[in-house]
Design a protein around this motif. Structure first.
Motif, PDB file in Angstrom:
ATOM      1  N   ALA A  81       0.828  -1.206   0.000  1.00 54.90           N
ATOM      2  CA  ALA A  81       0.000   0.000   0.000  1.00 54.90           C
ATOM      3  C   ALA A  81       0.861   1.253   0.000  1.00 54.90           C
ATOM      4  O   ALA A  81       0.556   2.235  -0.702  1.00 54.90           O
ATOM      5  CB  ALA A  81      -0.931  -0.015   1.214  1.00 54.90           C
ATOM      6  N   THR A  82       1.931   1.254   0.773  1.00 55.08           N
ATOM      7  CA  THR A  82       2.846   2.400   0.804  1.00 55.08           C
ATOM      8  C   THR A  82       3.493   2.610  -0.562  1.00 55.08           C
ATOM      9  O   THR A  82       3.597   3.744  -1.056  1.00 55.08           O
ATOM     10  CB  THR A  82       3.934   2.186   1.864  1.00 55.08           C
ATOM     11  OG1 THR A  82       3.316   2.064   3.146  1.00 55.08           O
ATOM     12  CG2 THR A  82       4.915   3.348   1.895  1.00 55.08           C
ATOM     13  N   LEU A  83       3.934   1.527  -1.178  1.00 59.12           N
ATOM     14  CA  LEU A  83       4.563   1.628  -2.492  1.00 59.12           C
ATOM     15  C   LEU A  83       3.569   2.117  -3.536  1.00 59.12           C
ATOM     16  O   LEU A  83       3.906   2.976  -4.373  1.00 59.12           O
ATOM     17  CB  LEU A  83       5.128   0.265  -2.896  1.00 59.12           C
ATOM     18  CG  LEU A  83       5.794   0.198  -4.274  1.00 59.12           C
ATOM     19  CD1 LEU A  83       6.982   1.151  -4.340  1.00 59.12           C
ATOM     20  CD2 LEU A  83       6.214  -1.230  -4.602  1.00 59.12           C
ATOM     21  N   ARG A  84       2.365   1.599  -3.505  1.00 58.40           N
ATOM     22  CA  ARG A  84       1.347   2.011  -4.480  1.00 58.40           C
ATOM     23  C   ARG A  84       1.052   3.502  -4.354  1.00 58.40           C
ATOM     24  O   ARG A  84       0.950   4.218  -5.363  1.00 58.40           O
ATOM     25  CB  ARG A  84       0.071   1.187  -4.267  1.00 58.40           C
ATOM     26  CG  ARG A  84      -1.031   1.486  -5.292  1.00 58.40           C
ATOM     27  CD  ARG A  84      -2.286   0.724  -4.941  1.00 58.40           C
ATOM     28  NE  ARG A  84      -3.329   0.940  -5.927  1.00 58.40           N
ATOM     29  CZ  ARG A  84      -3.533   0.202  -7.005  1.00 58.40           C
ATOM     30  NH1 ARG A  84      -2.742  -0.846  -7.240  1.00 58.40           N
ATOM     31  NH2 ARG A  84      -4.503   0.469  -7.853  1.00 58.40           N
ATOM     32  N   GLU A  85       0.909   3.993  -3.137  1.00 57.83           N
ATOM     33  CA  GLU A  85       0.630   5.414  -2.926  1.00 57.83           C
ATOM     34  C   GLU A  85       1.779   6.279  -3.446  1.00 57.83           C
ATOM     35  O   GLU A  85       1.562   7.359  -3.992  1.00 57.83           O
ATOM     36  CB  GLU A  85       0.400   5.678  -1.438  1.00 57.83           C
ATOM     37  CG  GLU A  85       0.027   7.115  -1.107  1.00 57.83           C
ATOM     38  CD  GLU A  85      -0.239   7.315   0.371  1.00 57.83           C
ATOM     39  OE1 GLU A  85      -0.360   8.481   0.786  1.00 57.83           O
ATOM     40  OE2 GLU A  85      -0.301   6.302   1.106  1.00 57.83           O
ATOM     41  N   HIS A  86       3.015   5.775  -3.284  1.00 57.27           N
ATOM     42  CA  HIS A  86       4.180   6.527  -3.756  1.00 57.27           C
ATOM     43  C   HIS A  86       4.261   6.536  -5.283  1.00 57.27           C
ATOM     44  O   HIS A  86       4.557   7.579  -5.891  1.00 57.27           O
ATOM     45  CB  HIS A  86       5.442   5.902  -3.163  1.00 57.27           C
ATOM     46  CG  HIS A  86       6.711   6.526  -3.635  1.00 57.27           C
ATOM     47  ND1 HIS A  86       7.140   7.776  -3.227  1.00 57.27           N
ATOM     48  CD2 HIS A  86       7.669   6.074  -4.507  1.00 57.27           C
ATOM     49  CE1 HIS A  86       8.286   8.069  -3.810  1.00 57.27           C
ATOM     50  NE2 HIS A  86       8.636   7.051  -4.590  1.00 57.27           N
ATOM     51  N   LEU A  87       4.022   5.375  -5.913  1.00 58.13           N
ATOM     52  CA  LEU A  87       4.153   5.281  -7.361  1.00 58.13           C
ATOM     53  C   LEU A  87       2.990   5.912  -8.114  1.00 58.13           C
ATOM     54  O   LEU A  87       3.170   6.425  -9.227  1.00 58.13           O
ATOM     55  CB  LEU A  87       4.281   3.808  -7.782  1.00 58.13           C
ATOM     56  CG  LEU A  87       5.525   3.044  -7.325  1.00 58.13           C
ATOM     57  CD1 LEU A  87       5.457   1.604  -7.815  1.00 58.13           C
ATOM     58  CD2 LEU A  87       6.801   3.718  -7.825  1.00 58.13           C
ATOM     59  N   PHE A  88       1.805   5.881  -7.525  1.00 57.19           N
ATOM     60  CA  PHE A  88       0.601   6.343  -8.221  1.00 57.19           C
ATOM     61  C   PHE A  88      -0.166   7.360  -7.374  1.00 57.19           C
ATOM     62  O   PHE A  88      -1.292   7.094  -6.917  1.00 57.19           O
ATOM     63  CB  PHE A  88      -0.296   5.152  -8.569  1.00 57.19           C
ATOM     64  CG  PHE A  88       0.409   4.090  -9.358  1.00 57.19           C
ATOM     65  CD1 PHE A  88       0.692   4.277 -10.702  1.00 57.19           C
ATOM     66  CD2 PHE A  88       0.814   2.901  -8.760  1.00 57.19           C
ATOM     67  CE1 PHE A  88       1.350   3.290 -11.439  1.00 57.19           C
ATOM     68  CE2 PHE A  88       1.468   1.918  -9.475  1.00 57.19           C
ATOM     69  CZ  PHE A  88       1.745   2.118 -10.828  1.00 57.19           C
ATOM     70  N   PRO A  89       0.418   8.538  -7.147  1.00 59.63           N
ATOM     71  CA  PRO A  89      -0.254   9.551  -6.325  1.00 59.63           C
ATOM     72  C   PRO A  89      -1.348  10.316  -7.072  1.00 59.63           C
ATOM     73  O   PRO A  89      -2.004  11.169  -6.483  1.00 59.63           O
ATOM     74  CB  PRO A  89       0.895  10.486  -5.946  1.00 59.63           C
ATOM     75  CG  PRO A  89       1.851  10.391  -7.087  1.00 59.63           C
ATOM     76  CD  PRO A  89       1.768   8.972  -7.558  1.00 59.63           C
ATOM     77  N   GLY A  90      -1.532  10.002  -8.346  1.00 63.80           N
ATOM     78  CA  GLY A  90      -2.578  10.668  -9.121  1.00 63.80           C
ATOM     79  C   GLY A  90      -2.070  11.740 -10.056  1.00 63.80           C
ATOM     80  O   GLY A  90      -2.871  12.398 -10.730  1.00 63.80           O
TER      81      GLY A  90
ATOM     82  N   ARG B 127      12.801  -4.650   2.851  1.00 61.19           N
ATOM     83  CA  ARG B 127      13.014  -3.212   3.013  1.00 61.19           C
ATOM     84  C   ARG B 127      12.422  -2.462   1.824  1.00 61.19           C
ATOM     85  O   ARG B 127      12.542  -2.896   0.682  1.00 61.19           O
ATOM     86  CB  ARG B 127      14.514  -2.896   3.086  1.00 61.19           C
ATOM     87  CG  ARG B 127      15.211  -3.507   4.288  1.00 61.19           C
ATOM     88  CD  ARG B 127      14.911  -2.688   5.541  1.00 61.19           C
ATOM     89  NE  ARG B 127      15.643  -3.204   6.678  1.00 61.19           N
ATOM     90  CZ  ARG B 127      15.065  -3.655   7.776  1.00 61.19           C
ATOM     91  NH1 ARG B 127      13.742  -3.666   7.876  1.00 61.19           N
ATOM     92  NH2 ARG B 127      15.790  -4.090   8.786  1.00 61.19           N
ATOM     93  N   LEU B 128      11.806  -1.317   2.097  1.00 61.94           N
ATOM     94  CA  LEU B 128      11.299  -0.441   1.050  1.00 61.94           C
ATOM     95  C   LEU B 128      11.944   0.923   1.206  1.00 61.94           C
ATOM     96  O   LEU B 128      11.836   1.557   2.253  1.00 61.94           O
ATOM     97  CB  LEU B 128       9.773  -0.313   1.139  1.00 61.94           C
ATOM     98  CG  LEU B 128       9.126   0.679   0.157  1.00 61.94           C
ATOM     99  CD1 LEU B 128       9.403   0.272  -1.285  1.00 61.94           C
ATOM    100  CD2 LEU B 128       7.622   0.788   0.422  1.00 61.94           C
ATOM    101  N   TYR B 129      12.630   1.368   0.162  1.00 64.60           N
ATOM    102  CA  TYR B 129      13.288   2.672   0.155  1.00 64.60           C
ATOM    103  C   TYR B 129      12.605   3.530  -0.912  1.00 64.60           C
ATOM    104  O   TYR B 129      12.726   3.239  -2.112  1.00 64.60           O
ATOM    105  CB  TYR B 129      14.783   2.526  -0.172  1.00 64.60           C
ATOM    106  CG  TYR B 129      15.537   1.554   0.704  1.00 64.60           C
ATOM    107  CD1 TYR B 129      16.039   1.951   1.937  1.00 64.60           C
ATOM    108  CD2 TYR B 129      15.774   0.242   0.282  1.00 64.60           C
ATOM    109  CE1 TYR B 129      16.759   1.059   2.739  1.00 64.60           C
ATOM    110  CE2 TYR B 129      16.493  -0.642   1.068  1.00 64.60           C
ATOM    111  CZ  TYR B 129      16.979  -0.233   2.295  1.00 64.60           C
ATOM    112  OH  TYR B 129      17.694  -1.103   3.085  1.00 64.60           O
ATOM    113  N   LEU B 130      11.902   4.543  -0.488  1.00 64.41           N
ATOM    114  CA  LEU B 130      11.206   5.427  -1.426  1.00 64.41           C
ATOM    115  C   LEU B 130      12.160   6.517  -1.904  1.00 64.41           C
ATOM    116  O   LEU B 130      12.818   7.175  -1.094  1.00 64.41           O
ATOM    117  CB  LEU B 130       9.980   6.045  -0.761  1.00 64.41           C
ATOM    118  CG  LEU B 130       8.936   5.059  -0.214  1.00 64.41           C
ATOM    119  CD1 LEU B 130       7.797   5.810   0.449  1.00 64.41           C
ATOM    120  CD2 LEU B 130       8.412   4.141  -1.326  1.00 64.41           C
ATOM    121  N   ALA B 131      12.231   6.717  -3.200  1.00 66.99           N
ATOM    122  CA  ALA B 131      13.101   7.741  -3.786  1.00 66.99           C
ATOM    123  C   ALA B 131      12.336   9.067  -3.853  1.00 66.99           C
ATOM    124  O   ALA B 131      11.255   9.132  -4.450  1.00 66.99           O
ATOM    125  CB  ALA B 131      13.554   7.314  -5.167  1.00 66.99           C
TER     126      ALA B 131
END
Length: 483
Positions: A20-29, A55-59
């Motif tokens: 869910a965190t990754l999806r929100e980051h990749l597809f914020p609209g 581990r998830l590292y958001l760029a």
């Protein structure tokens, strides 16, 4: 595992919260491209290799993810260097992520693949024993290009989000499966694709007693492809009223009758049919194509527990603290959803029944941890560890001479709800907004709100089992709490 052991098919498994965190980051609209990195544990078994997202590292846009020199955007060299170092230190695979438009189809562009050719061989050399690669996501699809330690290269078959529903992401929609007339009635509910998903599943059932035996029969009749049954015990005469498929001769009832000499009763118990053999017989009678592995053993044995790491789902129908401990660790460490299922009759002074209930407790990676919710007791774990006999027992009371009350219909309530949850989750019937609950069914309560009690399990932020600082996604990188 050694690099040469890494074989396909390759899958990526992610806890629902991370997905869910990754999806929100990749597809914020905003319709734009965004980037991230996943560090994943690598687990290879006879069923293929699983990448367990650890581990998830958001760029950060404009800082870590910037305008590309050859393509549209790119991760900065500093961000890549730091993440590769993190992955190497933790024994994780390095997976660079970006997104494309679309929904159920996605693939790498020619520019993407050219960048892989330039960069991934060097990253693979730095990592040493784990793969480097790239993932590209659409909203409901994922593709992967993996560069392996042995110099090979592989594609990701699918991604699995281990929540409710259990969601499978592919590079493109899988071809339509052939319908099976055997399952015509139930495939009208979840479709031929749902039936094909069930046929490809490997499910473990820990405990083949009252609840577990029913779960096994239900799974077999649903068309599950493979089931692993684990239980150390043999059939006893008192099991017969609630053990699905058990026969009087399985318990050697004529030998174990109390009127027989003690030596004959001991012999009867020794040669009674193992519960797992009864369960295998029931499963194979219900489904001639099912593959059954019947293990007359304790799940707390390391060899038994590690044989379950490639399962797709785990039913815990044994109520010893040791079994709870190991299964809870398996679920979080190897990203395998599951459920604890059972029934209990509480008896007070004078033999008066004080409470009757059936329980269904879903547990998934990062959700429903039995430690966080005080369903594991250090004192009882220590007590069970005193002798081999105590470890063997799977009873609700401590005095093995006293059998706790048990009724098949109570077990059936729990087993049916647990299997329903699994069926709906794995075949995609659950809505994406579904919120799992722990449920207790109280048949002696007349008022509706109290008859079925639903609870949201607690989550400990720094739990040593279910948090990202604990076992979550560790795979083989940390030992299981087995013998």
């Amino acid at each position: 595992m050694a690099p040469h052991a890494m074989t396909g098919p390759w899958t990526l498994r992610m806890p629902a919260a991370m997905a869910a965190t990754l999806r929100e980051h990749l597809f914020p609209g905003d319709g734009d491209e965004h980037g991230a990195v996943i560090g994943a544990s690598v687990v290879t078994t006879a069923r293929g290799t699983r990448l367990l997202a650890r581990r998830l590292y958001l760029a950060e846009d404009g800082v870590d993810y910037v305008a590309g020199q050859r393509g549209y955007r790119m991760l900065t060299a500093t961000f890549v260097r730091d993440r590769v170092r993190d992955c190497r230190t933790q024994g994780l695979a390095y997976l660079a992520i970006h997104c494309h438009g679309g929904t159920t189809r996605v693939g790498f562009s020619g520019t993407d693949l050219a960048s892989h050719e330039r960069g991934y061989p060097a990253l693979r050399d730095i990592l040493g024993s784990t793969p480097a690669g790239g993932l590209v996501f659409a909203t409901d699809a994922v593709a992967g290009d993996l560069w392996l330690p042995d110099g090979g290269r592989a594609e990701l078959e699918r991604g699995v989000i281990t929540g409710w529903p259990i969601k499978n992401l592919h590079p493109e929609p899988p071809p339509s499966p052939t319908s099976d007339p055997t399952y015509d009635r139930q495939s009208r509910v979840f479709g031929d694709r749902g039936q094909a998903i069930l046929a490809a599943q490997k499910v473990a059932v820990i405990g083949a007693g009252g609840a577990g035996s029913l779960v096994i029969e239900y799974l077999a009749r649903l068309g599950i492809g493979e089931v692993v049954i684990v239980d150390p015990d043999r059939v006893e005469r008192s099991n017969l009223p609630r053990l699905a498929g058990a026969r009087a001769r399985d318990a050697h009832s004529w030998m174990t009758d109390l009127a027989r000499p003690r030596w004959l009763r001991v012999l009867g118990h020794r040669y009674a049919t193992p519960k797992v053999k009864v369960a295998r017989r029931v499963a194979c009678q219900a489904n001639g194509r099912i593959r059954v592995r019947a293990l007359q053993a304790d799940v707390t044995q390391n060899a038994i527990a590690t044989s379950l790491v490639d399962c797709d789902y785990i039913f815990l129908a044994a109520d010893s603290m040791q079994a709870r401990l190991v299964v809870n660790a398996l679920i979080h460490q190897y990203l395998i959803p599951g459920v604890q299922v059972g029934a209990k009759v509480q008896v007070g002074p004078g033999g008066v029944v004080t409470d009757v209930f059936s329980v269904v407790r879903p547990v998934a990676p990062g959700f429903g941890c039995l430690w966080c919710n005080e369903l594991l007791s250090p004192a009882k774990l220590q007590e069970e560890a005193l002798t081999a006999e105590q470890l063997r027992q799977q009873r609700y009371v401590q005095d093995e001479a006293v059998h706790a009350p048990s009724v098949i219909s109570l077990n059936a309530v729990a087993a049916a709800h647990a299997v329903d949850d699994y069926l709906h989750a794995v075949t995609g019937l659950l809505p994406t907004t579904y919120e799992p609950r722990w449920r207790r069914f109280h048949p002696l309560v007349s008022t509706a709100p109290q008859r079925v009690r639903c609870d949201v399990p607690r989550v400990g932020a720094d739990c040593t089992e279910c948090s990202d600082t604990g076992r979550l996604g560790q795979g083989h990188n940390t030992p299981l709490p087995t013998k």
